[in-house]
Design a protein around this motif. Structure first.
Motif, PDB file in Angstrom:
ATOM      1  N   LYS A  20      66.197  80.033  72.953  1.00 27.73           N
ATOM      2  CA  LYS A  20      66.355  80.925  71.804  1.00 27.73           C
ATOM      3  C   LYS A  20      67.402  80.363  70.854  1.00 27.73           C
ATOM      4  O   LYS A  20      68.376  79.773  71.286  1.00 27.73           O
ATOM      5  CB  LYS A  20      66.803  82.296  72.308  1.00 27.73           C
ATOM      6  CG  LYS A  20      66.841  83.405  71.336  1.00 27.73           C
ATOM      7  CD  LYS A  20      65.552  84.115  71.095  1.00 27.73           C
ATOM      8  CE  LYS A  20      64.971  84.796  72.298  1.00 27.73           C
ATOM      9  NZ  LYS A  20      63.734  85.471  72.028  1.00 27.73           N
ATOM     10  N   VAL A  21      67.169  80.594  69.558  1.00 19.98           N
ATOM     11  CA  VAL A  21      68.175  80.309  68.540  1.00 19.98           C
ATOM     12  C   VAL A  21      68.336  81.567  67.704  1.00 19.98           C
ATOM     13  O   VAL A  21      67.354  82.099  67.187  1.00 19.98           O
ATOM     14  CB  VAL A  21      67.760  79.129  67.626  1.00 19.98           C
ATOM     15  CG1 VAL A  21      68.782  78.927  66.513  1.00 19.98           C
ATOM     16  CG2 VAL A  21      67.583  77.852  68.423  1.00 19.98           C
ATOM     17  N   TYR A  22      69.566  82.058  67.607  1.00 18.72           N
ATOM     18  CA  TYR A  22      69.912  83.169  66.726  1.00 18.72           C
ATOM     19  C   TYR A  22      70.899  82.633  65.707  1.00 18.72           C
ATOM     20  O   TYR A  22      71.865  81.949  66.086  1.00 18.72           O
ATOM     21  CB  TYR A  22      70.617  84.310  67.468  1.00 18.72           C
ATOM     22  CG  TYR A  22      69.816  85.058  68.490  1.00 18.72           C
ATOM     23  CD1 TYR A  22      68.444  85.222  68.377  1.00 18.72           C
ATOM     24  CD2 TYR A  22      70.447  85.631  69.586  1.00 18.72           C
ATOM     25  CE1 TYR A  22      67.721  85.927  69.324  1.00 18.72           C
ATOM     26  CE2 TYR A  22      69.734  86.337  70.542  1.00 18.72           C
ATOM     27  CZ  TYR A  22      68.375  86.490  70.407  1.00 18.72           C
ATOM     28  OH  TYR A  22      67.675  87.179  71.342  1.00 18.72           O
ATOM     29  N   GLY A  23      70.687  82.950  64.441  1.00 18.03           N
ATOM     30  CA  GLY A  23      71.615  82.480  63.423  1.00 18.03           C
ATOM     31  C   GLY A  23      71.720  83.421  62.254  1.00 18.03           C
ATOM     32  O   GLY A  23      70.891  84.310  62.067  1.00 18.03           O
ATOM     33  N   ILE A  24      72.776  83.212  61.471  1.00 18.59           N
ATOM     34  CA  ILE A  24      73.015  83.992  60.272  1.00 18.59           C
ATOM     35  C   ILE A  24      73.145  83.023  59.103  1.00 18.59           C
ATOM     36  O   ILE A  24      73.849  82.020  59.197  1.00 18.59           O
ATOM     37  CB  ILE A  24      74.299  84.835  60.401  1.00 18.59           C
ATOM     38  CG1 ILE A  24      74.152  85.835  61.548  1.00 18.59           C
ATOM     39  CG2 ILE A  24      74.603  85.557  59.090  1.00 18.59           C
ATOM     40  CD1 ILE A  24      75.422  86.593  61.864  1.00 18.59           C
ATOM     41  N   ALA A  25      72.455  83.355  58.005  1.00 14.75           N
ATOM     42  CA  ALA A  25      72.518  82.533  56.798  1.00 14.75           C
ATOM     43  C   ALA A  25      72.990  83.391  55.626  1.00 14.75           C
ATOM     44  O   ALA A  25      72.548  84.532  55.461  1.00 14.75           O
ATOM     45  CB  ALA A  25      71.157  81.928  56.481  1.00 14.75           C
ATOM     46  N   TYR A  26      73.889  82.825  54.848  1.00 13.36           N
ATOM     47  CA  TYR A  26      74.368  83.414  53.603  1.00 13.36           C
ATOM     48  C   TYR A  26      73.836  82.507  52.496  1.00 13.36           C
ATOM     49  O   TYR A  26      74.241  81.347  52.390  1.00 13.36           O
ATOM     50  CB  TYR A  26      75.899  83.448  53.613  1.00 13.36           C
ATOM     51  CG  TYR A  26      76.528  83.923  52.330  1.00 13.36           C
ATOM     52  CD1 TYR A  26      76.653  85.282  52.067  1.00 13.36           C
ATOM     53  CD2 TYR A  26      77.015  83.026  51.395  1.00 13.36           C
ATOM     54  CE1 TYR A  26      77.246  85.723  50.901  1.00 13.36           C
ATOM     55  CE2 TYR A  26      77.609  83.454  50.220  1.00 13.36           C
ATOM     56  CZ  TYR A  26      77.728  84.805  49.976  1.00 13.36           C
ATOM     57  OH  TYR A  26      78.311  85.230  48.814  1.00 13.36           O
TER      58      TYR A  26
END
Length: 107
Positions: A19-25
């Motif tokens: 799994k990959v969880y990420g946050i992008a701004y």
């Protein structure tokens, strides 16, 4: 590790083989390049609105919104508000093994 590029910053908060969880701004003015990858992806629009290209169409997307991107589906997103905050999920990782295939077109 936080990645800062032209008008986008992102961090993978979980990066494993499963799994990959990420946050992008993503800031307004980001030049989104159309791309695809084998791994399905889920976008959770947390804040803001954007233009989303997917399935050969252009959509206005407003948070909160969940979008599932299928395997090898061409897509890209650019903000129409000052910024978009996006949570993304890949069902396979790690992130550095996801092969992004870029097309010559931008939003």
């Amino acid at each position: 590790m936080l990645i800062n590029e032209d008008n986008i910053s992102y961090i993978n908060i979980m990066d494993t083989a499963d799994k990959v969880y990420g946050i992008a701004y993503v800031k307004k003015g980001f030049k989104a390049q159309l791309h695809f990858h084998k791994e399905p992806e889920v976008y959770y629009f947390i804040y803001g609105s954007g233009k989303l290209y997917i399935k050969d169409k252009l959509y206005d997307i407003h948070s909160p919104y969940k979008l599932t991107i299928k395997s090898n589906e061409i897509h890209a997103m650019t903000p129409i508000t000052e910024y978009v905050l996006l949570f993304y999920v890949f069902s396979k990782g790690p992130f550095n093994k996801i092969n992004y295939n870029y097309l010559p077109s931008f939003l």
